[in-house]
Design an enzyme around this catalytic site. Sequence first.
Site, PDB file in Angstrom:
ATOM      1  N   GLU A  23       4.024  -5.265   8.406  1.00 42.29           N
ATOM      2  CA  GLU A  23       5.540  -4.835   7.915  1.00 42.29           C
ATOM      3  C   GLU A  23       6.565  -4.758   8.985  1.00 42.29           C
ATOM      4  O   GLU A  23       7.603  -4.998   8.741  1.00 42.29           O
ATOM      5  CB  GLU A  23       5.436  -3.015   7.463  1.00 42.29           C
ATOM      6  CG  GLU A  23       4.762  -2.996   5.946  1.00 42.29           C
ATOM      7  CD  GLU A  23       5.498  -3.666   4.902  1.00 42.29           C
ATOM      8  OE1 GLU A  23       6.636  -3.586   4.979  1.00 42.29           O
ATOM      9  OE2 GLU A  23       4.904  -3.927   3.994  1.00 42.29           O
TER      10      GLU A  23
ATOM     11  N   ASP B 122       4.161  -4.115  -5.113  1.00 42.49           N
ATOM     12  CA  ASP B 122       3.592  -3.519  -3.900  1.00 42.49           C
ATOM     13  C   ASP B 122       3.913  -2.499  -2.925  1.00 42.49           C
ATOM     14  O   ASP B 122       4.871  -2.180  -3.024  1.00 42.49           O
ATOM     15  CB  ASP B 122       3.142  -5.251  -3.162  1.00 42.49           C
ATOM     16  CG  ASP B 122       2.361  -4.806  -1.564  1.00 42.49           C
ATOM     17  OD1 ASP B 122       1.133  -4.677  -2.015  1.00 42.49           O
ATOM     18  OD2 ASP B 122       2.794  -4.873  -0.625  1.00 42.49           O
ATOM     19  N   SER B 123       3.068  -2.156  -2.086  1.00 43.04           N
ATOM     20  CA  SER B 123       3.581  -1.006  -1.143  1.00 43.04           C
ATOM     21  C   SER B 123       4.687  -1.687  -0.167  1.00 43.04           C
ATOM     22  O   SER B 123       5.322  -0.767   0.717  1.00 43.04           O
ATOM     23  CB  SER B 123       2.580  -0.180  -0.404  1.00 43.04           C
ATOM     24  OG  SER B 123       1.837  -1.294   0.461  1.00 43.04           O
TER      25      SER B 123
ATOM     26  N   TYR C 135       0.760   2.730   1.863  1.00 41.38           N
ATOM     27  CA  TYR C 135       0.376   3.716   0.790  1.00 41.38           C
ATOM     28  C   TYR C 135      -1.061   4.241   1.041  1.00 41.38           C
ATOM     29  O   TYR C 135      -1.384   5.377   0.582  1.00 41.38           O
ATOM     30  CB  TYR C 135       0.220   2.927  -0.435  1.00 41.38           C
ATOM     31  CG  TYR C 135       1.443   3.111  -1.368  1.00 41.38           C
ATOM     32  CD1 TYR C 135       2.903   3.427  -0.637  1.00 41.38           C
ATOM     33  CD2 TYR C 135       1.622   2.450  -2.596  1.00 41.38           C
ATOM     34  CE1 TYR C 135       4.058   3.284  -1.358  1.00 41.38           C
ATOM     35  CE2 TYR C 135       2.586   2.481  -3.401  1.00 41.38           C
ATOM     36  CZ  TYR C 135       3.945   2.889  -2.896  1.00 41.38           C
ATOM     37  OH  TYR C 135       5.249   2.794  -3.415  1.00 41.38           O
ATOM     38  N   GLY C 136      -1.911   3.517   2.013  1.00 41.21           N
ATOM     39  CA  GLY C 136      -3.060   3.997   2.333  1.00 41.21           C
ATOM     40  C   GLY C 136      -3.382   5.234   2.829  1.00 41.21           C
ATOM     41  O   GLY C 136      -4.452   6.042   2.253  1.00 41.21           O
TER      42      GLY C 136
ATOM     43  N   CYS D  88      -6.442  -5.591   1.407  1.00 40.47           N
ATOM     44  CA  CYS D  88      -5.212  -5.223   1.430  1.00 40.47           C
ATOM     45  C   CYS D  88      -4.382  -6.443   1.488  1.00 40.47           C
ATOM     46  O   CYS D  88      -4.694  -7.236   2.301  1.00 40.47           O
ATOM     47  CB  CYS D  88      -5.009  -4.450   2.651  1.00 40.47           C
ATOM     48  SG  CYS D  88      -2.901  -4.137   2.901  1.00 40.47           S
ATOM     49  N   THR D  89      -3.303  -6.522   0.637  1.00 40.74           N
ATOM     50  CA  THR D  89      -2.742  -7.834   0.481  1.00 40.74           C
ATOM     51  C   THR D  89      -1.691  -8.080   1.529  1.00 40.74           C
ATOM     52  O   THR D  89      -1.207  -9.191   1.883  1.00 40.74           O
ATOM     53  CB  THR D  89      -1.611  -7.806  -0.870  1.00 40.74           C
ATOM     54  OG1 THR D  89      -1.106  -6.676  -0.845  1.00 40.74           O
ATOM     55  CG2 THR D  89      -2.697  -7.907  -2.072  1.00 40.74           C
ATOM     56  N   HIS D  90      -1.523  -7.183   2.547  1.00 41.91           N
ATOM     57  CA  HIS D  90      -0.726  -7.509   3.981  1.00 41.91           C
ATOM     58  C   HIS D  90      -1.761  -8.404   4.748  1.00 41.91           C
ATOM     59  O   HIS D  90      -0.966  -9.255   5.661  1.00 41.91           O
ATOM     60  CB  HIS D  90      -0.654  -6.245   4.696  1.00 41.91           C
ATOM     61  CG  HIS D  90       0.713  -5.325   4.010  1.00 41.91           C
ATOM     62  ND1 HIS D  90       0.379  -4.601   2.876  1.00 41.91           N
ATOM     63  CD2 HIS D  90       1.801  -5.121   4.601  1.00 41.91           C
ATOM     64  CE1 HIS D  90       1.402  -3.795   2.686  1.00 41.91           C
ATOM     65  NE2 HIS D  90       2.237  -4.358   3.631  1.00 41.91           N
TER      66      HIS D  90
ATOM     67  N   CYS E 194      -1.109  -4.323  -4.885  1.00 43.94           N
ATOM     68  CA  CYS E 194      -1.634  -3.538  -3.806  1.00 43.94           C
ATOM     69  C   CYS E 194      -2.785  -2.706  -4.029  1.00 43.94           C
ATOM     70  O   CYS E 194      -3.066  -2.481  -5.144  1.00 43.94           O
ATOM     71  CB  CYS E 194      -0.567  -2.183  -3.652  1.00 43.94           C
ATOM     72  SG  CYS E 194      -0.787  -0.834  -2.625  1.00 43.94           S
ATOM     73  N   ASN E 195      -3.731  -2.831  -3.092  1.00 45.61           N
ATOM     74  CA  ASN E 195      -5.289  -2.590  -3.210  1.00 45.61           C
ATOM     75  C   ASN E 195      -5.348  -0.910  -3.644  1.00 45.61           C
ATOM     76  O   ASN E 195      -5.999  -0.565  -4.537  1.00 45.61           O
ATOM     77  CB  ASN E 195      -6.100  -3.060  -2.135  1.00 45.61           C
ATOM     78  CG  ASN E 195      -6.326  -4.387  -2.128  1.00 45.61           C
ATOM     79  OD1 ASN E 195      -7.384  -4.773  -2.749  1.00 45.61           O
ATOM     80  ND2 ASN E 195      -5.547  -5.196  -1.690  1.00 45.61           N
ATOM     81  N   THR E 196      -4.547  -0.379  -2.734  1.00 41.79           N
ATOM     82  CA  THR E 196      -4.468   1.312  -2.908  1.00 41.79           C
ATOM     83  C   THR E 196      -4.077   1.756  -4.318  1.00 41.79           C
ATOM     84  O   THR E 196      -4.550   2.516  -4.852  1.00 41.79           O
ATOM     85  CB  THR E 196      -3.839   1.872  -1.716  1.00 41.79           C
ATOM     86  OG1 THR E 196      -4.148   1.547  -0.409  1.00 41.79           O
ATOM     87  CG2 THR E 196      -3.744   3.426  -1.844  1.00 41.79           C
TER      88      THR E 196
END
Length: 272
Positions: A151, A9-10, A41-42, A184-186, A72-74
């Site tokens: 984050e 993941d980012s 990363y977006g 977004c997994t965040h 990570c979706n991006t």
Amino acid sequence: MDQPIGVIDSGVGGLTVASELIRQLPKEQLIYLGDTLRCPYGPRPKQEVVEYTWEMVDFLLNKNIKMLVVACNTATAYTLDELRANLSIPVIGVIQPGARAAIKMTNNRRIGVIGTEGTINSKAYPLALQSINSNIVVNDLACPKLAPMVEEGNLTGSEAYDIVYQSLKPLKDKNHIDTLILGCTHYPLVKDLIQEVIGKHVHVISSGEETAREISTILSFNKKLYNGTRIPKHQFFTTGRLHVFESIANKWLQQPLGFVKNINLSEKSFNK
């Protein structure tokens, strides 16, 4: 098969997928790598995301993983096809599972998607949703402030609420969605705030549960599930601040991390 599942993941967002994997597949060992130093990363150019993703993949391949989960979706939007074409192990992303879960839940076929700029600009979710049901109306919205907020560990309180409210206001005011995909997994880390802002009448979908279910199915089909008796020992790696990563991970996973280490992907000296 006694090999670990690799999760990239980012940043810390992929822990939402890792948590569901640990719950659904308690015998499996995970190796998690979050590129917190270069998150999010977006906003990054596609080629940069591709380069960073391959750096994480190379690191995990040296750990002899049996499956790669792009949490990570991006990164999923930009690299999934390329990774599948070049790797000999199964590669799973989070977009298709999230899309399927949303279609199961919607009643009025109006689905909202929130994500990073990269994910939203890629149109990966509208493509995934409408490939399953062409009558789905998709309303997507980039929320660039949410991932950095997570984050930083800013998950509760008035400041976090204000950021979520301002981020979702265009979507809330504009359309009558009954289902919202957290693209977004965040975002599941602040799911309660998102639910409060968007309204209780909206189904909020996190792709973690559906992704873990798909991973279980694929491992079983390929006869790669671990069926022994050893206690799994997960490993966690981060490229950024260790104490921030540990704090969020301990809170989200609700168990001690065990092995956690800071690494420098640019060194290209990956120890097995």
